[in-house]
Every structure is written in structure tokens, then in C-alpha cells.
Design a protein around this motif. Structure first.
Motif, mmCIF file in Angstrom:
data_model
loop_
_atom_site.group_PDB
_atom_site.id
_atom_site.type_symbol
_atom_site.label_atom_id
_atom_site.label_comp_id
_atom_site.label_asym_id
_atom_site.label_seq_id
_atom_site.Cartn_x
_atom_site.Cartn_y
_atom_site.Cartn_z
ATOM 1 N N PHE A 197 0.818 -1.213 0.000
ATOM 2 C CA PHE A 197 0.000 0.000 0.000
ATOM 3 C C PHE A 197 0.852 1.264 0.000
ATOM 4 O O PHE A 197 0.378 2.347 0.355
ATOM 5 C CB PHE A 197 -0.981 -0.004 1.191
ATOM 6 C CG PHE A 197 -0.332 -0.052 2.559
ATOM 7 C CD1 PHE A 197 0.002 1.115 3.238
ATOM 8 C CD2 PHE A 197 -0.089 -1.271 3.167
ATOM 9 C CE1 PHE A 197 0.578 1.068 4.494
ATOM 10 C CE2 PHE A 197 0.483 -1.329 4.424
ATOM 11 C CZ PHE A 197 0.820 -0.155 5.094
ATOM 12 N N SER A 200 -0.454 4.744 -1.104
ATOM 13 C CA SER A 200 -1.906 4.835 -0.871
ATOM 14 C C SER A 200 -2.213 4.682 0.615
ATOM 15 O O SER A 200 -3.208 4.075 0.994
ATOM 16 C CB SER A 200 -2.638 3.762 -1.684
ATOM 17 O OG SER A 200 -2.149 2.468 -1.364
ATOM 18 N N GLU A 201 -1.332 5.251 1.445
ATOM 19 C CA GLU A 201 -1.480 5.117 2.888
ATOM 20 C C GLU A 201 -2.767 5.744 3.420
ATOM 21 O O GLU A 201 -3.272 5.330 4.465
ATOM 22 C CB GLU A 201 -0.280 5.747 3.601
ATOM 23 C CG GLU A 201 1.048 5.069 3.320
ATOM 24 C CD GLU A 201 1.779 5.665 2.117
ATOM 25 O OE1 GLU A 201 1.090 6.203 1.226
ATOM 26 O OE2 GLU A 201 3.014 5.580 2.076
ATOM 27 N N LYS A 202 -3.290 6.729 2.705
ATOM 28 C CA LYS A 202 -4.488 7.424 3.172
ATOM 29 C C LYS A 202 -5.736 6.980 2.406
ATOM 30 O O LYS A 202 -6.781 7.636 2.487
ATOM 31 C CB LYS A 202 -4.294 8.932 3.046
ATOM 32 C CG LYS A 202 -3.182 9.465 3.949
ATOM 33 C CD LYS A 202 -3.059 10.977 3.873
ATOM 34 C CE LYS A 202 -1.947 11.477 4.793
ATOM 35 N NZ LYS A 202 -1.805 12.963 4.741
ATOM 36 N N SER A 203 -5.633 5.882 1.694
ATOM 37 C CA SER A 203 -6.789 5.379 0.948
ATOM 38 C C SER A 203 -7.857 4.864 1.911
ATOM 39 O O SER A 203 -7.580 4.591 3.093
ATOM 40 C CB SER A 203 -6.371 4.254 0.003
ATOM 41 O OG SER A 203 -5.960 3.117 0.746
ATOM 42 N N GLU A 204 -9.063 4.716 1.401
ATOM 43 C CA GLU A 204 -10.174 4.222 2.224
ATOM 44 C C GLU A 204 -9.867 2.838 2.778
ATOM 45 O O GLU A 204 -10.184 2.520 3.936
ATOM 46 C CB GLU A 204 -11.454 4.180 1.389
ATOM 47 C CG GLU A 204 -12.677 3.699 2.166
ATOM 48 C CD GLU A 204 -13.923 3.632 1.301
ATOM 49 O OE1 GLU A 204 -14.977 3.158 1.810
ATOM 50 O OE2 GLU A 204 -13.857 4.043 0.128
ATOM 51 N N THR A 205 -9.214 2.009 1.961
ATOM 52 C CA THR A 205 -8.896 0.645 2.398
ATOM 53 C C THR A 205 -7.930 0.650 3.574
ATOM 54 O O THR A 205 -8.144 -0.050 4.572
ATOM 55 C CB THR A 205 -8.296 -0.151 1.226
ATOM 56 O OG1 THR A 205 -9.287 -0.288 0.210
ATOM 57 C CG2 THR A 205 -7.860 -1.532 1.685
ATOM 58 N N ILE A 206 -6.850 1.419 3.484
ATOM 59 C CA ILE A 206 -5.828 1.413 4.532
ATOM 60 C C ILE A 206 -6.322 2.137 5.782
ATOM 61 O O ILE A 206 -6.092 1.665 6.914
ATOM 62 C CB ILE A 206 -4.517 2.032 4.019
ATOM 63 C CG1 ILE A 206 -4.009 1.215 2.824
ATOM 64 C CG2 ILE A 206 -3.469 2.081 5.115
ATOM 65 C CD1 ILE A 206 -3.858 -0.275 3.103
ATOM 66 N N LYS A 238 5.449 -0.853 4.169
ATOM 67 C CA LYS A 238 4.045 -0.621 3.819
ATOM 68 C C LYS A 238 3.413 -1.796 3.073
ATOM 69 O O LYS A 238 2.915 -1.676 1.963
ATOM 70 C CB LYS A 238 3.900 0.677 3.011
ATOM 71 C CG LYS A 238 4.478 1.905 3.711
ATOM 72 C CD LYS A 238 4.194 3.163 2.960
ATOM 73 C CE LYS A 238 4.880 4.382 3.568
ATOM 74 N NZ LYS A 238 5.153 4.362 4.967
ATOM 75 N N GLU A 281 -13.669 -4.410 6.006
ATOM 76 C CA GLU A 281 -12.325 -3.822 5.945
ATOM 77 C C GLU A 281 -11.289 -4.859 5.512
ATOM 78 O O GLU A 281 -10.383 -4.561 4.731
ATOM 79 C CB GLU A 281 -11.944 -3.244 7.320
ATOM 80 C CG GLU A 281 -12.804 -2.086 7.776
ATOM 81 C CD GLU A 281 -14.058 -2.537 8.514
ATOM 82 O OE1 GLU A 281 -14.768 -1.663 9.055
ATOM 83 O OE2 GLU A 281 -14.327 -3.765 8.553
ATOM 84 N N ARG A 284 -11.756 -5.737 1.724
ATOM 85 C CA ARG A 284 -11.168 -4.753 0.810
ATOM 86 C C ARG A 284 -9.666 -4.988 0.628
ATOM 87 O O ARG A 284 -9.124 -4.817 -0.462
ATOM 88 C CB ARG A 284 -11.437 -3.327 1.318
ATOM 89 C CG ARG A 284 -12.846 -2.837 1.022
ATOM 90 C CD ARG A 284 -12.937 -1.328 1.100
ATOM 91 N NE ARG A 284 -12.789 -0.844 2.476
ATOM 92 C CZ ARG A 284 -13.800 -0.652 3.319
ATOM 93 N NH1 ARG A 284 -15.048 -0.895 2.932
ATOM 94 N NH2 ARG A 284 -13.578 -0.211 4.527
ATOM 95 N N GLU A 288 -7.911 -5.830 -3.060
ATOM 96 C CA GLU A 288 -6.915 -4.933 -3.653
ATOM 97 C C GLU A 288 -5.533 -5.571 -3.765
ATOM 98 O O GLU A 288 -4.595 -4.941 -4.260
ATOM 99 C CB GLU A 288 -6.848 -3.631 -2.852
ATOM 100 C CG GLU A 288 -8.112 -2.801 -2.965
ATOM 101 C CD GLU A 288 -7.979 -1.414 -2.361
ATOM 102 O OE1 GLU A 288 -6.835 -0.975 -2.120
ATOM 103 O OE2 GLU A 288 -9.019 -0.778 -2.116
#
Length: 420
Positions: A197, A200-206, A238, A281, A284, A288
Motif C-alpha cells: 500500500f 496509498s497510505e491514506k486510501s479508504e482501504t488502509i 508498507k 475492511e 477490501r 486490492e
């Protein structure tokens, strides 16, 4: 004056067990050559597997590498072992057991291998050499190993004083001594994946997975559902490592690997089933993950011996095990350490005594650990045991839940006296 020639060991298999043995045998004063069928050392690719290193393995590996701080910089803490019940219909989970003194660290397989490999002297590995056969001399003092060079298609012969079989759970070397010894299919396979990740640390998934599992980065999370369970923990750089164990008939393995690629239809079906069973959660994260793969889960009944003449088994060749107790890598590292110390203690001139002591130290330990890991897997998968009813996380009492803890593993924190 003439210098006494060093004894030579031929190690078949360059995975964690083989590369660990290379370290310990060199420290014991042996020359080493490693035969490995892969064409080159593995790289830290985003796919692959995570693993947990216990305190003893960490201590041993730190003693083998030039900069022991490297190990800390390439791993993350796993200080907590937590087992949660998951209700897939209601989408809720609650804690069954929690051990805050687990004291392990999480590593990516390729990262650990690279660390160990690059700490070795150069030119020990014969990459792209597929083991073919071996023969022991009539006086039992040497062993001749034949391997096929995958580049030239020529047969290469290597002669040594000791053959170390680190060729995995499907070991051809083990099969030559115990041809009737078979692997035992557990009744289930594992979907596995590593989600990278970075970026994309601030993505909805993370953000969602960190909120649902707030101690990622220091906790080994087990999720127990109805007849199935999952594993989730964070790796360095990450990455999230996840596993989902699924009941299914024994697969038809087409190669000498327990890992199978999954096509898009299989992955889509897996995603749909995950939506029914697990928290959104976690689902997801699964969805991904690029290139999830399948591991068929096998172990075997413990062997009665793990050396013959000047041939010795280490790692998964000596004790194929299920992964539920984070033992496989730790067992391999400890095998290597004990073997090296036994060889150092007895010297090459007393090889039989060294291998006998190695077997006497390791065989009772690994035999109990393999059977306990099997038991843990059956409990967490809701499978019956002779002395227990099928475990139901929704109704289990505190005493039943204690069986889920990693530290109940026999010899969990023992240090063999030869290493002290």
C-alpha cells in the motif's frame, strides 16, 4: 608444513534452511557449496509470504550477519498474539485471547533470505542447479552429489564429506531413505497475499483496516469464523500480509511446489465468498491484493530418524509442518544452529557422533511441534479432534480459547543447552 584440508558440506536447497546452514557450517570450520535450482537469489517482490521470527531465531540470525541492526531495520515487531471471533453475518468481531508478551518480529520471506544470503561469502551458491541424485562411498566417508545445470544441460558432480538435505517438504533425499513416508493433506488450503500500500497510505482501504485493526505493526491477528480462519499482520515497507484458510478437497498438484497460481475466475469466486464471511475492511484488503495465490497445507507424521551415515535432514525436509504456530522458519533456523554447533563440538573426524547428537536434540522437539501445529490448525478450522469437539468461536469458553495461544507450543521458549 601442510595445512589440514577443511571438511566440505554439500547443501541441497538454498531457501531459509539451506542458507542458515551455510552460515553455521562455515562458523564450524567447514567449506560449503549450496545447490539451488532457482537461477538467482530471490528479490523482494511484492508477492510472496510473510513469516514470524521468535526471540531465539532473531538472536541466532543477528549473530550470523555482519550488521545485526539490519535485522531490526528489515522487520516489524509482533509483540501481541491475538485471536478474535468473527461473525460474518453481523459483521462484528470480539477478542477470544490476547498475549501481549509474544515478542516476535514479522519479516517478508524474500527480505529475510536476502539478508542471510548477502551476509555469506561470495560464490558458495551454484544457482540453476537441479539436484538429481547422490551416492555414499563404500567407507561412508564421502558423498557424491549430481545436479543438472539448467543453463548448460550438463550434469555436475560435487563430492563432500556431508550432504545436508534442505530440499523442502517434498525432499527427494528424504524419499530415498524413507520411500513410504508420505505427506498428509490437512483438508484445507490457504489463500495468501501481500498488499503493497505504498503511495496509498491514506486510501479508504488502509484507513479502514487500521481503524478496524488498530495494532497493525505490532500484532499478529487471527480471525476465527465458522469453519475457517484468517491471519493478518503488517510487514515492513508498507505491506500487509494476509492468509485465509479454506476447506477443500486435496488439489491435484502439477509440480514440485505446494503453491498454485489462481486464475481470474478463481479469484472472483474467492472475493464473493470473502464478502459473506469476513469484515468489510478485511475483504477490501483481499480485493486490492495483486496476484493472490494458493498454498496447499500439508504436514507429515514425525520421522523416526533425521540422519543416515553422512546425510542429514534439516528444515521442512526433516519435519514438514502446517503453518499455524509460526514454526516452520524458526524450526529451520534452529536446526541449522544446532547442526553447526554439533559439528563444531565433535569435529569432522567424529561426524557420526555430531549427527547423532543433532538428531537427539532436534527430533523430540520437532516431532511434538509438528503435531501441536496440526492440532492448532484443526481447532482454528473447526475440525474435530479425538479429545475435543469442534471449536465454535461463538460459544467457546475461556478454557477452550486458551488452546489458541501460540505459547502453548511445546518447547516454545526453550534454548538447547548446546547453544548456551
Amino acid at each position: 608444513m601442510t595445512l589440514e584440508k577443511k571438511p566440505k558440506a554439500v547443501i541441497v536447497g538454498g531457501s531459509i534452511g539451506g542458507v542458515s546452514c551455510a552460515h553455521t557450517l562455515i562458523l564450524a570450520g567447514w567449506d560449503v557449496v549450496v545447490l539451488e535450482k532457482s537461477y538467482q537469489a530471490p528479490t523482494g517482490s511484492p508477492t510472496g509470504a510473510g513469516l514470524g521470527l521468535d526471540p531465539l531465531s532473531l538472536q541466532l540470525i543477528q549473530s550470523w550477519i555482519k550488521d545485526p541492526e539490519l535485522l531490526k531495520r528489515t522487520t516489524l515487531p509482533l509483540t501481541i498474539d491475538q485471536n478474535d471471533a468473527v461473525d460474518g453475518e453481523k459483521k462484528v468481531r470480539w477478542t477470544l485471547t490476547r498475549d501481549e508478551k509474544f515478542n516476535c518480529r514479522a519479516a517478508h520471506w524474500a527480505d529475510l533470505h536476502a539478508l542471510l544470503y548477502h551476509a555469506l561469502p561470495p560464490n558458495l551458491f551454484l544457482w540453476g542447479h537441479h539436484f538429481q541424485s547422490f551416492s555414499i562411498s563404500s567407507d561412508k566417508r564421502s558423498v557424491q552429489v549430481k545436479a543438472l545445470s539448467l543453463q548448460s544441460n550438463e550434469t555436475v558432480e560435487v563430492i563432500g564429506d556431508l550432504l545436508v538435505a534442505a530440499d523442502g517438504c517434498l525432499s527427494k533425499i528424504r524419499q530415498s531413505f524413507v520411500p513410504d513416508h508420505k505427506l498428509r493433506y490437512s483438508g484445507y488450503c490457504a489463500w495468501r497475499g501481500v498488499l503493497d500500500f505504498s503511495g496509498s497510505e491514506k486510501s479508504e482501504t488502509i484507513v479502514g483496516i487500521r481503524k478496524a485493526y488498530p495494532e497493525l505493526g505490532k500484532c499478529l491477528y487471527f480471525g476465527l469464523g465458522s469453519g475457517s480462519h484468517t491471519v493478518l499482520y503488517e510487514l515492513l515497507n508498507k505491506r500487509l500480509n494476509w492468509i485465509w484458510y479454506v476447506h477443500q478437497p486435496e488439489p491435484d498438484l502439477k509440480s514440485d511446489s505446494m503453491t498454485m497460481k489462481a486464475n481470474s475466475d478463481m479469484i472472483q469466486a474467492m472475493h464473493k465468498e470473502a464478502e459473506k464471511m469476513w469484515l468489510p475492511e478485511f475483504v477490501r484488503v483481499i480485493k486490492e491484493t495483486s496476484h493472490p495465490f494458493i498454498n496447499a497445507i500439508y504436514d507429515s507424521e514425525p520421522l523416526e530418524q533425521i540422519y543416515w551415515d553422512n546425510v542429514v535432514l534439516v528444515g521442512d525436509a526433516a519435519h514438514p509442518t502446517t503453518p499455524h504456530a509460526t514454526r516452520s522458519t524458526n524450526m529451520s533456523v534452529l536446526d541449522a544452529a544446532v547442526l553447526g554447533q554439533c559439528l563444531k563440538k565433535w569435529g569432522a573426524e567424529n561426524l557420526q557422533s555430531a549427527l547423532e547428537e543433532y538428531q537427539s536434540i532436534r527430533l523430540p522437539v520437532v516431532s511434538k511441534q509438528v503435531l501441536h501445529a496440526r492440532r492448532m490448525g484443526r481447532i482454528k478450522q473447526g475440525l474435530a479432534l479425538p479429545d475435543l469437539q469442534s471449536f465454535d468461536p461463538k460459544t467457546a469458553n475461556p478454557e477452550e480459547c486458551q488452546e489458541l495461544q501460540q505459547r502453548l507450543m511445546p518447547f516454545f521458549s526453550d534454548v538447547p543447552s548446546i547453544l548456551v
